[in-house]
Design an enzyme around this catalytic site. Structure first.
Site, PDB file in Angstrom:
ATOM      1  N   SER A 168      24.165  19.693  24.391  1.00  0.00           N
ATOM      2  CA  SER A 168      23.659  20.897  25.048  1.00  0.00           C
ATOM      3  C   SER A 168      24.157  22.132  24.315  1.00  0.00           C
ATOM      4  CB  SER A 168      24.137  20.952  26.501  1.00  0.00           C
ATOM      5  OG  SER A 168      23.867  22.211  27.083  1.00  0.00           O
ATOM      6  N   TYR A 201      30.387  20.210  33.172  1.00  0.00           N
ATOM      7  CA  TYR A 201      29.244  19.562  32.519  1.00  0.00           C
ATOM      8  C   TYR A 201      29.157  19.999  31.061  1.00  0.00           C
ATOM      9  CZ  TYR A 201      24.467  18.846  30.961  1.00  0.00           C
ATOM     10  OH  TYR A 201      23.365  18.503  30.214  1.00  0.00           O
ATOM     11  N   LYS A 205      29.538  17.967  27.400  1.00  0.00           N
ATOM     12  CA  LYS A 205      28.575  18.045  26.298  1.00  0.00           C
ATOM     13  C   LYS A 205      29.261  18.475  24.990  1.00  0.00           C
ATOM     14  CE  LYS A 205      26.055  16.097  27.879  1.00  0.00           C
ATOM     15  NZ  LYS A 205      25.050  15.062  27.509  1.00  0.00           N
TER      16      LYS A 205
END
Length: 326
Positions: A168, A201, A205
């Protein structure tokens, strides 16, 4: 790249494109995890249209995987599609899945797309924070377990195979304070490190980016070409644990469709034959975050590798983890 205004500009004005119509995947076998919905499904649909001989779906919910298979075969009826159970939160499931994959004649492409975005602190069955357990440990173990099959396939076909891990752009935006801890992954299990909003999160990533770069440094790119890809900010089931409604507003204003995100994943997996250990975004090779590219980032990358390997050997003793020359 990586700044908030740059992110908004790209979301508004960059339009991901599908693979060229002239690209054929005839005779190829492609594995996609998390292919039953969202970006994984759209990627599978695009790749199926290029007529590979076989698609392998690694999904947690086989019923949903079968529904995705049926949907794709309506427009690509000649493609053989296998739907196999895979749970990133279970070491046994990862080992069994990889063992099953090892029985195929050859595996040309593997896209590790499955993941989760938990907005609140939660501990997995094994005692790890859930984002770290699934997005980092699960992905890392599967990449290791698939590697021998990819390497063998390269010898059979005489061409490099591709392994692509979905990360990401959010890896640019996290402070990653845990990097200074004596044991980084153990520190990330502690509730007080979880952070706010999507911090954890995005940190998971970031771990994907670091892991991919270190794994690629240990693998011959004439056998397997390993990269990581940012699919962009897209409408997806990934956001299902978001309860504030803020994400829905931002998606409405700036989000790409799942089809556009699928274009990015298909491009990263199939194209870029000259790239290895790279971060792909906006359908091209780009520089990762300043931290990742820094000397400190390179040192942390090696620490993450060593911690992860040691942890997986301890917690997944049945897994045959390849050996590397360090």
């Amino acid at each position: 790249m990586g700044g908030f205004f740059g992110f908004l500009w790209n979301q508004l004005f960059f339009k991901p494109k599908p693979l060229e119509a002239s690209i054929s995947l005839e005779g190829k076998t492609i594995l996609i995890t998390g292919a039953n919905f969202g970006l994984g499904l759209e990627t599978a649909r695009e790749l199926a249209a290029r007529k590979p001989s076989r698609l392998i779906f690694g999904v947690r919910d086989v019923k949903k995987g079968e529904a995705a298979k049926e949907l794709i075969q309506k427009t690509s009826p000649t493609v053989e599609i296998d739907v196999w159970t895979l749970d990133y939160n279970s070491y046994d499931s990862l080992v069994n899945f990889a063992s099953r994959v090892a029985t195929v004649d050859h595996l040309d492409y593997a896209l590790l797309n499955a993941g989760i975005k938990m907005m609140e602190y939660q501990v997995s069955d094994g005692g790890h924070e859930t984002n770290v357990r699934i997005n980092h440990l699960g992905t890392s173990l599967l990449s290791l377990l698939l590697l021998p099959t990819l390497q063998t396939s390269a010898k059979v076909t005489g061409k490099p195979c591709h392994l692509t891990i979905v990360s990401s752009e959010g890896h640019f935006w996290v402070p990653f304070h845990e990097r200074t801890a004596p044991k980084i992954l153990a520190r990330m299990n502690e509730k007080e490190t979880f952070g706010t909003a999507m911090q954890r999160y995005y940190t998971s990533k970031l771990l994907n980016v670091l892991w991919t770069r270190e794994l690629a440094s240990k693998v011959n790119d004439k056998q397997v070409r390993i990269n990581t890809v940012n699919p962009g900010f897209c409408y997806s089931g990934l956001h299902r644990h978001e309860s504030t409604g803020v994400i829905k507003i931002v998606l409405w204003l700036f989000g790409w469709t799942t089809e556009q995100g699928g274009h990015c994943l298909a491009d990263a997996l199939i194209e870029h034959d000259d790239s290895h250990g790279e971060y792909l975004s906006l359908q091209r090779t780009m520089r990762p975050s300043d931290f990742v590219a820094s000397e400190e980032g390179k040192a942390v990358q090696k620490r993450i590798w060593k911690e992860t390997i040691a942890l997986l050997k301890e917690e997944a003793p049945s897994a045959r983890i390849p050996t590397f020359d360090d």
